[in-house]
Design an enzyme around this catalytic site. Sequence first.
Site, PDB file in Angstrom:
ATOM      1  N   ASP A 139       0.871  -1.183   0.000  1.00 39.18           N
ATOM      2  CA  ASP A 139       0.000   0.000   0.000  1.00 39.18           C
ATOM      3  C   ASP A 139       0.907   1.232   0.000  1.00 39.18           C
ATOM      4  OD1 ASP A 139      -3.241   0.345   1.237  1.00 39.18           O
ATOM      5  OD2 ASP A 139      -1.963   2.095   0.905  1.00 39.18           O
ATOM      6  N   LEU A 175      -0.117   4.053   1.187  1.00 38.91           N
ATOM      7  CA  LEU A 175      -0.642   4.838   2.324  1.00 38.91           C
ATOM      8  C   LEU A 175      -1.279   6.151   1.865  1.00 38.91           C
ATOM      9  CD1 LEU A 175       2.236   4.149   4.893  1.00 38.91           C
ATOM     10  CD2 LEU A 175       0.038   2.953   4.674  1.00 38.91           C
ATOM     11  N   SER A 183     -17.275  -3.084  -8.531  1.00 41.67           N
ATOM     12  CA  SER A 183     -18.315  -2.334  -7.828  1.00 41.67           C
ATOM     13  C   SER A 183     -19.641  -2.455  -8.560  1.00 41.67           C
ATOM     14  CB  SER A 183     -17.896  -0.864  -7.776  1.00 41.67           C
ATOM     15  OG  SER A 183     -18.967  -0.064  -7.382  1.00 41.67           O
ATOM     16  N   TYR A 243     -15.212   7.059 -12.219  1.00 41.71           N
ATOM     17  CA  TYR A 243     -14.825   6.004 -11.279  1.00 41.71           C
ATOM     18  C   TYR A 243     -15.413   4.655 -11.727  1.00 41.71           C
ATOM     19  CZ  TYR A 243     -15.095   2.945  -7.223  1.00 41.71           C
ATOM     20  OH  TYR A 243     -15.022   1.844  -6.401  1.00 41.71           O
ATOM     21  N   LYS A 262     -13.584   0.937 -13.178  1.00 40.90           N
ATOM     22  CA  LYS A 262     -13.826  -0.438 -12.720  1.00 40.90           C
ATOM     23  C   LYS A 262     -14.244  -1.311 -13.905  1.00 40.90           C
ATOM     24  CE  LYS A 262     -12.747   0.072  -8.482  1.00 40.90           C
ATOM     25  NZ  LYS A 262     -11.615  -0.656  -7.898  1.00 40.90           N
ATOM     26  N   ASN A 310     -22.982  -1.874  -1.227  1.00 47.63           N
ATOM     27  CA  ASN A 310     -22.547  -0.759  -0.355  1.00 47.63           C
ATOM     28  C   ASN A 310     -21.920  -1.271   0.938  1.00 47.63           C
ATOM     29  OD1 ASN A 310     -24.289   0.594  -2.292  1.00 47.63           O
ATOM     30  ND2 ASN A 310     -24.201   2.343  -0.919  1.00 47.63           N
ATOM     31  N   ASN A 319     -20.094   9.192   2.319  1.00 43.87           N
ATOM     32  CA  ASN A 319     -20.973   8.022   2.403  1.00 43.87           C
ATOM     33  C   ASN A 319     -21.890   8.095   3.618  1.00 43.87           C
ATOM     34  OD1 ASN A 319     -18.120   6.625   1.203  1.00 43.87           O
ATOM     35  ND2 ASN A 319     -20.004   6.340   0.066  1.00 43.87           N
TER      36      ASN A 319
HETATM   37  P1  NAD Z   1      -9.621   2.553   0.744  1.00 43.74           P
HETATM   38  O1  NAD Z   1      -9.267   3.882   0.159  1.00 43.74           O
HETATM   39  O2  NAD Z   1      -9.881   2.487   2.203  1.00 43.74           O
HETATM   40  O3  NAD Z   1      -8.488   1.484   0.389  1.00 43.74           O
HETATM   41  C1  NAD Z   1      -7.733   1.548  -0.803  1.00 43.74           C
HETATM   42  C2  NAD Z   1      -6.268   1.440  -0.421  1.00 43.74           C
HETATM   43  O4  NAD Z   1      -5.469   1.493  -1.602  1.00 43.74           O
HETATM   44  C3  NAD Z   1      -5.800   2.588   0.481  1.00 43.74           C
HETATM   45  O5  NAD Z   1      -5.147   2.040   1.620  1.00 43.74           O
HETATM   46  C4  NAD Z   1      -4.823   3.374  -0.383  1.00 43.74           C
HETATM   47  O6  NAD Z   1      -3.777   3.937   0.380  1.00 43.74           O
HETATM   48  C5  NAD Z   1      -4.334   2.312  -1.341  1.00 43.74           C
HETATM   49  N1  NAD Z   1      -3.859   2.818  -2.626  1.00 43.74           N
HETATM   50  C6  NAD Z   1      -4.438   3.737  -3.430  1.00 43.74           C
HETATM   51  N2  NAD Z   1      -3.699   3.933  -4.533  1.00 43.74           N
HETATM   52  C7  NAD Z   1      -2.619   3.116  -4.440  1.00 43.74           C
HETATM   53  C8  NAD Z   1      -1.490   2.865  -5.254  1.00 43.74           C
HETATM   54  N3  NAD Z   1      -1.308   3.499  -6.432  1.00 43.74           N
HETATM   55  N4  NAD Z   1      -0.580   1.952  -4.838  1.00 43.74           N
HETATM   56  C9  NAD Z   1      -0.731   1.306  -3.659  1.00 43.74           C
HETATM   57  N5  NAD Z   1      -1.783   1.506  -2.845  1.00 43.74           N
HETATM   58  C10 NAD Z   1      -2.698   2.406  -3.216  1.00 43.74           C
HETATM   59  O7  NAD Z   1     -10.863   1.994  -0.085  1.00 43.74           O
HETATM   60  P2  NAD Z   1     -11.810   0.734   0.235  1.00 43.74           P
HETATM   61  O8  NAD Z   1     -13.142   1.253   0.564  1.00 43.74           O
HETATM   62  O9  NAD Z   1     -11.132  -0.216   1.138  1.00 43.74           O
HETATM   63  O10 NAD Z   1     -11.898   0.118  -1.235  1.00 43.74           O
HETATM   64  C11 NAD Z   1     -11.101  -0.973  -1.642  1.00 43.74           C
HETATM   65  C12 NAD Z   1     -11.435  -1.319  -3.066  1.00 43.74           C
HETATM   66  O11 NAD Z   1     -12.837  -1.624  -3.160  1.00 43.74           O
HETATM   67  C13 NAD Z   1     -11.198  -0.186  -4.073  1.00 43.74           C
HETATM   68  O12 NAD Z   1     -10.726  -0.766  -5.271  1.00 43.74           O
HETATM   69  C14 NAD Z   1     -12.565   0.402  -4.269  1.00 43.74           C
HETATM   70  O13 NAD Z   1     -12.689   1.031  -5.530  1.00 43.74           O
HETATM   71  C15 NAD Z   1     -13.434  -0.848  -4.173  1.00 43.74           C
HETATM   72  N6  NAD Z   1     -14.827  -0.578  -3.789  1.00 43.74           N
HETATM   73  C16 NAD Z   1     -15.089   0.121  -2.631  1.00 43.74           C
HETATM   74  C17 NAD Z   1     -16.402   0.383  -2.270  1.00 43.74           C
HETATM   75  C18 NAD Z   1     -16.728   1.184  -1.024  1.00 43.74           C
HETATM   76  O14 NAD Z   1     -17.848   1.689  -0.919  1.00 43.74           O
HETATM   77  N7  NAD Z   1     -15.842   1.308  -0.061  1.00 43.74           N
HETATM   78  C19 NAD Z   1     -17.454  -0.090  -3.073  1.00 43.74           C
HETATM   79  C20 NAD Z   1     -17.150  -0.812  -4.230  1.00 43.74           C
HETATM   80  C21 NAD Z   1     -15.821  -1.058  -4.575  1.00 43.74           C
HETATM   81  N1  UDP Z   2     -26.909   9.752   1.438  1.00 42.87           N
HETATM   82  C1  UDP Z   2     -27.590  10.729   2.139  1.00 42.87           C
HETATM   83  N2  UDP Z   2     -26.868  11.608   2.904  1.00 42.87           N
HETATM   84  C2  UDP Z   2     -25.509  11.541   3.004  1.00 42.87           C
HETATM   85  C3  UDP Z   2     -24.820  10.520   2.301  1.00 42.87           C
HETATM   86  C4  UDP Z   2     -25.552   9.647   1.512  1.00 42.87           C
HETATM   87  O1  UDP Z   2     -28.820  10.818   2.064  1.00 42.87           O
HETATM   88  O2  UDP Z   2     -24.914  12.382   3.695  1.00 42.87           O
HETATM   89  C5  UDP Z   2     -27.674   8.797   0.621  1.00 42.87           C
HETATM   90  C6  UDP Z   2     -27.272   8.813  -0.849  1.00 42.87           C
HETATM   91  O3  UDP Z   2     -28.021   9.785  -1.540  1.00 42.87           O
HETATM   92  C7  UDP Z   2     -27.590   7.372  -1.272  1.00 42.87           C
HETATM   93  C8  UDP Z   2     -27.373   6.562  -0.001  1.00 42.87           C
HETATM   94  O4  UDP Z   2     -27.393   7.500   1.093  1.00 42.87           O
HETATM   95  O5  UDP Z   2     -28.966   7.281  -1.607  1.00 42.87           O
HETATM   96  C9  UDP Z   2     -26.019   5.832   0.004  1.00 42.87           C
HETATM   97  O6  UDP Z   2     -25.019   6.769  -0.316  1.00 42.87           O
HETATM   98  P1  UDP Z   2     -23.486   6.435  -0.251  1.00 42.87           P
HETATM   99  O7  UDP Z   2     -22.730   7.668  -0.649  1.00 42.87           O
HETATM  100  O8  UDP Z   2     -23.159   5.839   1.074  1.00 42.87           O
HETATM  101  O9  UDP Z   2     -23.276   5.271  -1.324  1.00 42.87           O
HETATM  102  P2  UDP Z   2     -23.597   5.243  -2.900  1.00 42.87           P
HETATM  103  O10 UDP Z   2     -24.781   4.357  -3.046  1.00 42.87           O
HETATM  104  O11 UDP Z   2     -23.810   6.620  -3.374  1.00 42.87           O
HETATM  105  O12 UDP Z   2     -22.366   4.623  -3.455  1.00 42.87           O
END
Ligand code: NAD
Ligand code: UDP
Length: 337
Positions: free
Chosen positions: A31, A33, A124, A147, A151, A177, A197
Amino acid sequence: MKVLVTGGTGYIGSHTTVELLANGHEVIIVDNLDNSSKIVLDRIEKITGKRPDFIEGDVLDTDFIVRVLKDNRVDAVIHFAALKAVGESVADPLRYYQTNVGGTVSVCKAMLATGVNKIIFSSSATVYGDQPIPYTESTPREPQNPYGRTKFVSELVLADVAAANPDFCAVALRYFNPVGAHPSGEIGEDPNGIPNNLMPYISQVAAGQREKLSVYGNDYPTKDGTAIRDYIHVADLAEGHLAALQKIYDPGFHTFNLGAGHGESVLEVIVAFEQATGQTIPYQFADRRAGDLAEYYADAALAESQLGWRVKRTITDASADAWHWQSGNPNGYKNVV
Ligand code: NAD
Ligand code: UDP
């Protein structure tokens, strides 16, 4: 197995690392960081009694990833490292394509150079866009923002690499989510600044750090007018990666939805949080947020039939665990000595 976890100090990566260690796997985290803290490593050790190896570095540095894979005789990669803020991706798409698509290309190149042929990729539900619900894995992909497109393109890269390399096995897990935290309260989601979020925002309102929640839209065509999402406890999500890792022997490209298979409205999430924690969440209705969809949730049947995985935890469990983490760590990992 020996698993390289990119982005392993992040939110989902840290929970998955705990699950991997608890199930006897060895973990090497890479990572940079950019969005996480080394303190996570202490917390993982506190929970599991084991400290994952950690190498600070960037997934875009292919030679570095080659060295990590070679030196550690890695069996499989779980590739979390990416940027994930939708709004930021609209403002700075090239940074997102570079890190997210470029990172996937770089990791794949390093894998081919070293003969590592198993990868699990963080995709995602946002790859689907505005489609009929529930989303199945074959629902058309029409992501609505940069974004989501990073993906989608990363999935295409993995599918093409798998098609060109007969032993290569790539599994894209499409998360719905993710919410909640480890029940120990030691690790959780640590957003920078004002949370985008829902669950982190509610947690900070409960902690008195923010005055009230803005509920974005109460005129959606849903049961109570607020938007519906499929919330999945991060511990269930972590278990989904373990299930995928155990099945990662069929060459080719495979996709699975990881979701609960049903949705909750924003108002239902508020009520669940209040019931789970005894805290009151003041809120006001506000305009819809640009780009938000009214309702989506997963058809999660494929993950159940093929991976033997389904969610075990509810939004109430996730709320209780999010609150445990938030109340014990009001500043996340910041200012921890
Ligand atoms: P996060 O930001 O907490 O974790 C991502 C990590 O990747 C971080 O620790 C960051 O420092 C590291 N990173 C970023 N760029 C880097 C690079 N170039 N080299 C090395 N490390 C790097 O995010 P998360 O919520 O844990 O998400 C993890 C994965 O899941 C991501 O690919 C994200 O797109 C995907 N995802 C997240 C969600 C969500 O809602 N959290 C939903 C769907 C998909
Ligand atoms: N949301 C909200 N208030 C906030 C943040 C999110 O009402 O401060 C709503 C947003 O419109 C969505 C749901 O909560 O309908 C989930 O949002 P989030 O950003 O957590 O995830 P998303 O589905 O957008 O990836």
